[in-house]
Scaffold this active site. Sequence first.
Site, mmCIF file in Angstrom:
data_model
loop_
_atom_site.group_PDB
_atom_site.id
_atom_site.type_symbol
_atom_site.label_atom_id
_atom_site.label_comp_id
_atom_site.label_asym_id
_atom_site.label_seq_id
_atom_site.Cartn_x
_atom_site.Cartn_y
_atom_site.Cartn_z
ATOM 1 N N GLU A 192 2.594 4.854 -4.106
ATOM 2 C CA GLU A 192 2.604 5.790 -5.268
ATOM 3 C C GLU A 192 3.956 6.481 -5.426
ATOM 4 O OE1 GLU A 192 0.252 5.578 -2.892
ATOM 5 O OE2 GLU A 192 -1.061 4.397 -4.175
ATOM 6 N N ASP A 230 0.858 -1.190 0.000
ATOM 7 C CA ASP A 230 0.000 0.000 0.000
ATOM 8 C C ASP A 230 0.893 1.239 0.000
ATOM 9 O OD1 ASP A 230 -2.315 1.498 0.187
ATOM 10 O OD2 ASP A 230 -2.321 1.448 2.389
ATOM 11 N N ASP A 232 -8.975 3.808 -1.863
ATOM 12 C CA ASP A 232 -9.935 4.245 -0.847
ATOM 13 C C ASP A 232 -11.222 4.812 -1.436
ATOM 14 O OD1 ASP A 232 -7.963 3.417 0.795
ATOM 15 O OD2 ASP A 232 -7.244 5.412 1.307
HETATM 16 C C1 GLC Z 1 -4.613 3.410 2.930
HETATM 17 C C2 GLC Z 1 -5.135 2.195 2.187
HETATM 18 C C3 GLC Z 1 -6.174 1.500 3.030
HETATM 19 C C4 GLC Z 1 -5.557 1.122 4.366
HETATM 20 C C5 GLC Z 1 -5.008 2.357 5.074
HETATM 21 C C6 GLC Z 1 -4.257 2.011 6.323
HETATM 22 O O1 GLC Z 1 -5.600 4.364 3.065
HETATM 23 O O2 GLC Z 1 -5.641 2.534 0.926
HETATM 24 O O3 GLC Z 1 -6.677 0.380 2.368
HETATM 25 O O4 GLC Z 1 -6.515 0.523 5.163
HETATM 26 O O5 GLC Z 1 -4.107 3.039 4.196
HETATM 27 O O6 GLC Z 1 -3.193 1.174 6.067
#
Ligand code: GLC
Length: 775
Positions: free
Chosen positions: A387, A384, A461
Amino acid sequence: MLPVGSLLDYDFAAGTLTLRTAGAQLSLRFLAPDLLRITLLPEGRQMRPSVAVLPRQWDDVQVRLDEGEEALRLATPAMTVEVGRDPVRLRFYGRDGRLLAGEASLSWGEGAVAWEQVAPPEVRYYGFGQKPGFLDRRGRAMTHWATDESLHTPDHDALYQAIPFHIGMEGGRAHGLFVDSTARVRYDVAKERADRLRILADDDYLDAYLFAGPAIKDVLARYTELTGRMELPPLWALGYHQCRYTYFPEARVREVAAELRRREIPCDAVWLDIDYMDGYRVFTWDRERFPDPKQMVADLREQGFRTVTIVDPGVKVDARYPVFREGVAGNHFICHADGELCIDNVWPGRSAFPDFTRAATRRWWGDLHREFVNDLGIAGIWNDMNEPAVFNERKTLPPTAVQGEDGARVGHDRVHNAYGLLMAQATHEGLRRLQPDRRPFLLTRSGYAGIQRYAAVWMGDNHSWWEHLLTTVPILLGMGLSGVPFVGTDIGGFQGDCDGELFARWVQLGAFLPFCRNHAAMGTVDQEPWAFGPEVEEIARRYIQLRYRLLPFLYNEFYKSSQTGLPVMRPLLLEYPDDPETANLSDQFLLGEDLLVCPVYQPGATARMVYLPAGEWVDFWTGARHRGPARIVAEAPLERMPLYVRAGAILPMGPVRQWTDQPAPAELTLQVYAGADGALDLYEDEGEGYAYRDGGYAITPVRLSGTRLRIGAPEGGYRPTRDRLVVRFFAPGRVVAAERDGRPVTFRTAADGAAEVVLTEGTTDACELSFRVEG
Ligand code: GLC
């Protein structure tokens, strides 16, 4: 910007036509008869190695050069490119001799290159990776710049993925263009000027690939030959996944797992979000919340669950933290031009960021997973914030941070869009090394062209909004048309509070997505399938169970996708490209070629309009038949999402299991939809490991002609067991008799109208079933 001017001179050697113009060199090379690489390199600039294009030797292509007075023509049997001499302009012609879209011109400036092409009004534009909006992007301006963007509204289009690839279609005739730039790329798709497509890359050179089609499937096949295809995932990854930001402590994880089993909601994996870590330090555990992760993972596995953990790229700046120390010592972190570490804030606070453009860094990072996968038994990794996302106004690293191998460093802005892909590559390759007998499972948020080689992708998200339920299908179809088949969104929506009706509709749709995971943000209401009361829970259970019954079908579609590059989840235009009704149809989709999924997107709706393309379609729930092309109103009370099966389809199905490798009697059901002739080549293997690459798989050929079904013996090195083989025959009339190899067999007529034959002996022998149908 300086347009490419007149041709000064050229040469044609080793299949490449090199054209010199004032200040820049343009080269044209056919990699295949229908695939042309076009490179514009202004003088004094350097090209970077591509992260998207697979290194490979393409076969020689027979090319003819015709040196005309006004123009040069370079031709293969599938395509011709015409190069005007003054000025240099490009025109592409397909196999049929007709122009592919219109004339293209190139230009360059300080840190930028552009491609401009005539966009005739009939051409529609698809693909572009992860973009909000509907299928056809004509009239839109879009930016490819991987961004942690939580709004996902039509005017926030720079999302997590950046895939500068598109398909132009004119009627059923398609071509494609891939601009291989990991820098910011802006598209104006006939917006500013209705007759122009303009692509501007903030890059030093233009490296583009033109695909001549002519069918849309040809374009996708070639594009994924160039940038790679999805590997066959482990079967468990196709199950239902339960996630939340965040399940902790351990007792809560165990409780959720136990509830799933107690309530018989099938599930293959529970996911741990960032709070399992010690102060968000990657590759560590918070030992208060999770005193014994190994035991927990083992106990979960005992109940059939795999455990997946999140791993973000930001490494906490902390002199006592081994990962940080090793990263500094190994020169693995991105620095500023003066050699200072590039530090920015993300979950752990001040963090450093691995430079995944460096091969040694990718290797180091991959190896960091050793304890997680080899000792603790973690089955999958979730990348995650890659980017990379940071908590500042820019949302990412400064453009001036430098990246690259020694001697080939560039500013971050040139390689920004590659960050997620290279991190996924590092993780994927690491998992392969650490567990050579397992198929890696990796989910990523960010990616670039080629990400399908390494990871499944979710859309980041979203919100628990009906509007985001509606955008789920087009955004995922766009990913599929960009070569990425293993995709999904957070079921139930991530941000904001979901409610029962929205959840029911989302899980119905989610059960048919290639990647099927429920996830919700911190501070939002509970979103487990039972959180909204018994009625919604029952709906969730039935649809998730149906997904598990459909796993043989889904797995077969994943196998086909890994071979062909075509998506699992398809817009109708892929199968019916000549039907103008499909050109922008994205509120329903096909799984493979046969299953038409028609989600419901509005609160209170109890029916919806469905478009059935040419052919006969059978209502999955009732067996009722409809002839397409037609629009019908489908009944859709809360517990029902309309589903149709193409006549001629043979759907392989299995029993409901609570997890994919739960021991259960081996039963294969073939749901046969007579009304047109059909064929199924059912792929099966162990669902894990790589034996399939050495022949350890089986293909069972099944053929339907009229009311006769021929089932062949499984072929190949893998022997599927079938305790029972059930054939459920949906006939256009009433079945009055059934025979197996010429002898009567008993059948019963089920509530959905199927004539059901159950075989318990000779279940893997070749046989022929025939049905006598009346009316
Ligand atoms: C980001 C991710 C989400 C995750 C959060 C905490 O917002 O897109 O899926 O739960 O980070 O790690």
